[in-house]
Motif scaffolding. Sequence first.
Motif, PDB file in Angstrom:
ATOM      1  N   GLU A 126      29.765  34.163  10.819  1.00  0.00           N
ATOM      2  CA  GLU A 126      28.451  35.348  11.189  1.00  0.00           C
ATOM      3  C   GLU A 126      28.612  36.387  12.415  1.00  0.00           C
ATOM      4  N   GLN A 127      30.140  35.735  13.144  1.00  0.00           N
ATOM      5  CA  GLN A 127      31.014  36.429  14.568  1.00  0.00           C
ATOM      6  C   GLN A 127      31.007  38.122  13.799  1.00  0.00           C
ATOM      7  N   LEU A 128      31.700  37.381  12.257  1.00  0.00           N
ATOM      8  CA  LEU A 128      32.182  38.769  11.877  1.00  0.00           C
ATOM      9  C   LEU A 128      31.340  39.737  11.414  1.00  0.00           C
ATOM     10  N   SER A 163      41.163  43.013  25.650  1.00  0.00           N
ATOM     11  CA  SER A 163      39.581  42.866  25.662  1.00  0.00           C
ATOM     12  C   SER A 163      38.935  41.893  26.658  1.00  0.00           C
ATOM     13  N   ASN A 164      40.385  40.428  26.506  1.00  0.00           N
ATOM     14  CA  ASN A 164      39.291  39.190  27.222  1.00  0.00           C
ATOM     15  C   ASN A 164      39.072  40.063  28.987  1.00  0.00           C
ATOM     16  N   ALA A 165      40.459  39.897  29.261  1.00  0.00           N
ATOM     17  CA  ALA A 165      40.260  40.922  30.238  1.00  0.00           C
ATOM     18  C   ALA A 165      39.483  41.861  31.510  1.00  0.00           C
ATOM     19  N   VAL A 166      38.848  42.397  30.337  1.00  0.00           N
ATOM     20  CA  VAL A 166      38.460  43.698  30.513  1.00  0.00           C
ATOM     21  C   VAL A 166      36.929  43.498  30.399  1.00  0.00           C
ATOM     22  N   ARG A 167      36.746  42.124  29.376  1.00  0.00           N
ATOM     23  CA  ARG A 167      35.173  41.859  29.618  1.00  0.00           C
ATOM     24  C   ARG A 167      34.663  40.381  30.519  1.00  0.00           C
ATOM     25  N   HIS A 168      35.959  39.908  30.686  1.00  0.00           N
ATOM     26  CA  HIS A 168      35.604  38.393  31.224  1.00  0.00           C
ATOM     27  C   HIS A 168      36.101  38.086  32.872  1.00  0.00           C
ATOM     28  N   GLY A 169      37.063  38.617  33.034  1.00  0.00           N
ATOM     29  CA  GLY A 169      37.660  39.356  34.713  1.00  0.00           C
ATOM     30  C   GLY A 169      37.619  40.205  35.199  1.00  0.00           C
ATOM     31  N   SER A 174      38.980  37.716  37.815  1.00  0.00           N
ATOM     32  CA  SER A 174      38.838  36.661  38.236  1.00  0.00           C
ATOM     33  C   SER A 174      38.906  35.274  37.804  1.00  0.00           C
ATOM     34  N   GLY A 175      39.877  35.070  37.067  1.00  0.00           N
ATOM     35  CA  GLY A 175      40.420  33.806  36.548  1.00  0.00           C
ATOM     36  C   GLY A 175      39.118  32.850  35.695  1.00  0.00           C
ATOM     37  N   ILE A 176      40.116  32.182  34.358  1.00  0.00           N
ATOM     38  CA  ILE A 176      39.271  31.776  33.635  1.00  0.00           C
ATOM     39  C   ILE A 176      37.760  30.935  34.447  1.00  0.00           C
ATOM     40  N   SER A 222      48.612  39.863  31.666  1.00  0.00           N
ATOM     41  CA  SER A 222      47.906  39.504  32.599  1.00  0.00           C
ATOM     42  C   SER A 222      47.153  40.543  33.286  1.00  0.00           C
ATOM     43  N   ASP A 223      46.240  39.541  33.971  1.00  0.00           N
ATOM     44  CA  ASP A 223      45.306  40.730  34.897  1.00  0.00           C
ATOM     45  C   ASP A 223      44.850  39.770  36.088  1.00  0.00           C
ATOM     46  N   ASP A 224      44.666  40.603  37.385  1.00  0.00           N
ATOM     47  CA  ASP A 224      43.858  40.289  38.093  1.00  0.00           C
ATOM     48  C   ASP A 224      42.308  40.109  39.122  1.00  0.00           C
ATOM     49  N   GLY A 259      33.943  31.046  21.883  1.00  0.00           N
ATOM     50  CA  GLY A 259      34.344  32.531  21.085  1.00  0.00           C
ATOM     51  C   GLY A 259      35.576  32.098  20.490  1.00  0.00           C
ATOM     52  N   PHE A 260      35.737  33.067  19.627  1.00  0.00           N
ATOM     53  CA  PHE A 260      37.172  33.089  18.572  1.00  0.00           C
ATOM     54  C   PHE A 260      38.069  34.202  18.645  1.00  0.00           C
ATOM     55  N   GLY A 261      37.784  35.108  19.525  1.00  0.00           N
ATOM     56  CA  GLY A 261      39.222  35.661  20.414  1.00  0.00           C
ATOM     57  C   GLY A 261      40.395  34.835  20.125  1.00  0.00           C
ATOM     58  N   LEU A 262      40.128  33.869  20.813  1.00  0.00           N
ATOM     59  CA  LEU A 262      41.279  32.843  20.599  1.00  0.00           C
ATOM     60  C   LEU A 262      41.601  32.386  19.968  1.00  0.00           C
ATOM     61  N   ALA A 263      41.165  31.625  19.511  1.00  0.00           N
ATOM     62  CA  ALA A 263      40.914  30.458  17.949  1.00  0.00           C
ATOM     63  C   ALA A 263      42.410  31.894  17.357  1.00  0.00           C
ATOM     64  N   GLN A 278      45.104  43.492  21.970  1.00  0.00           N
ATOM     65  CA  GLN A 278      43.872  43.855  22.009  1.00  0.00           C
ATOM     66  C   GLN A 278      43.211  42.566  22.510  1.00  0.00           C
ATOM     67  N   GLU A 279      43.823  42.534  21.710  1.00  0.00           N
ATOM     68  CA  GLU A 279      42.112  40.486  22.819  1.00  0.00           C
ATOM     69  C   GLU A 279      42.495  40.593  23.450  1.00  0.00           C
ATOM     70  N   GLY A 280      43.641  40.632  24.302  1.00  0.00           N
ATOM     71  CA  GLY A 280      43.892  40.206  26.031  1.00  0.00           C
ATOM     72  C   GLY A 280      43.575  40.918  26.061  1.00  0.00           C
TER      73      GLY A 280
END
Length: 454
Positions: free
Chosen positions: A231-233, A359-365, A391-393, A387-389, A400-404, A355-357
């Motif tokens: 479904e995610q795909l 994207s995660n940093a931009v999207r979530h942090g 908001s943290g996890i 690494s990013d500066d 999500g499926f990125g890290l998996a 790419q995923e790291g």
Amino acid sequence: MPLRRRLLALVALVLALCLVGGGVLTYLYGLRKINLEMSSAIEVASTAVSDALSDFGSNAPEDSQVQRIISSFDGDRHIVARLIAPDGTVVSASRLEKPKDPPPNWLYSLLSGEPRSRNFGLPPGSKKPGTIEISADPHNEVGEVWEDLQLKFLIVASFCVVVLGLIYATLGRALRPLEQLSSALERVGEGDYTAHVSETGPEDLKLIYQAFNRMADRLRSAEQQNQRLNEQLLTVQEEERSEIARDLHDEIGPFLFATDVDAQAIPLLVSRNASNDILDRGKAIRQSVQHMQIHLRAILSRLRPALLIDQGLSIAVEQLVAFWKARRPNITFTTDIEDTRFSPSIEEVVFRILQEGTSNAVRHGEPRAIGLTVRQTADGKLKVLVSDDGSGIAVKGSRGFGLAGMRERVTSLDGQVRIADREEGKGVILIVEIPLPPTRNKKNNHQSLTTSAA
Ligand SMILES: Nc1ncnc2c1ncn2[C@@H]1O[C@H](COP(=O)(O)OP(=O)(O)OP(=O)(O)O)[C@@H](O)[C@H]1O
Ligand SMILES: [Mg+2]
């Protein structure tokens, strides 16, 4: 043949063999017993007849006296005495006691053995000359063996029936859960992972049932994850398509229009001989084309990252950074990428991690700075850091499926993934370590470049 029937047949065979063995032993014992009985009966009867005849001395016995000797054997169980005339006819015979349960002929012929008889001539001068014949008749003895055989057969047959019945019932109880297991396995084979078996019964079978239930649970959760991934795909594909359509529309469309306008203007400018304007239009067309080329490359690199990676990780990372800078100009990117080439599979995994790291940093942090590092370590590993500066996890255990997906890729290369809030300052650090194959452990190994990179 089912296990239950096979075991029963085996036990029945063993019991039948015991039955046959018992029959043979009884036969041998009966044969010996009948021989002994008949021999001793003949001996005793012979002694009695010869004693009776010797009582007459030299006197010729009366008919009635001879008849008394014959009838003294009336009712005997083993001996028949007969008075036989010289011409062979039987003048009189004693009455043998009939067996209660006459044996069948086949058994009689098996056990009766050799006929045994003795003859005693009547003293000379007897009124009617002839002989007294003493013969052993084993009917009663064989009858006893027959009774014995019947009783033993009845006991052994009842024992067999009881044993087989007990085995049948016990096996039925013991195998019932296995039948349950086999139908559950069949359901799993058909893709129904909700199949479970009750974890009861003998201890060793219980372990099998528990293992089966665990396996079914795992298969069910793997199937559910697969479904979610699919479904995610589909969602990701849909998002990507609409993003590409937007990019084509927003980034390429206006420049195509501008190029068309510039190109249309050129014939008019030629007719007016406005060479400077024509040069300007030419320059504008070139600028538009260059702009479109950059965007086209960015779109292509997202569609086929392998194309990017073919040119080397550092170029691919530059493109990645350019992609995000265009969308998040306020984020500062710092990169430190190893210049060495690795096998295409490792390079692709590393690029996907970056790419995923990112994207995660931009999207979530929502960070102000993102750092990307790819370095070989002294112990032969490739270390990838994002690494990013930000908001943290915030939310742990996200669906999500990125890290998996990242973990799956890295695990397939025997590597490890760690993600945590940074100890110093705020933000997140993603650390991936991938062991390098021995031949790839040397730095600056440029041998296996793909054709396009070469
Ligand atoms: N750099 C980061 N800063 C803050 N949170 C992060 C960062 N990286 C990951 N996370 C947290 O970890 C979660 C799991 O990330 P993951 O990439 O697996 O899923 P996702 O990004 O939410 O969804 P998907 O990647 O499937 O589109 C995220 O939802 C987010 O909460
Ligand atoms: Mg993600």
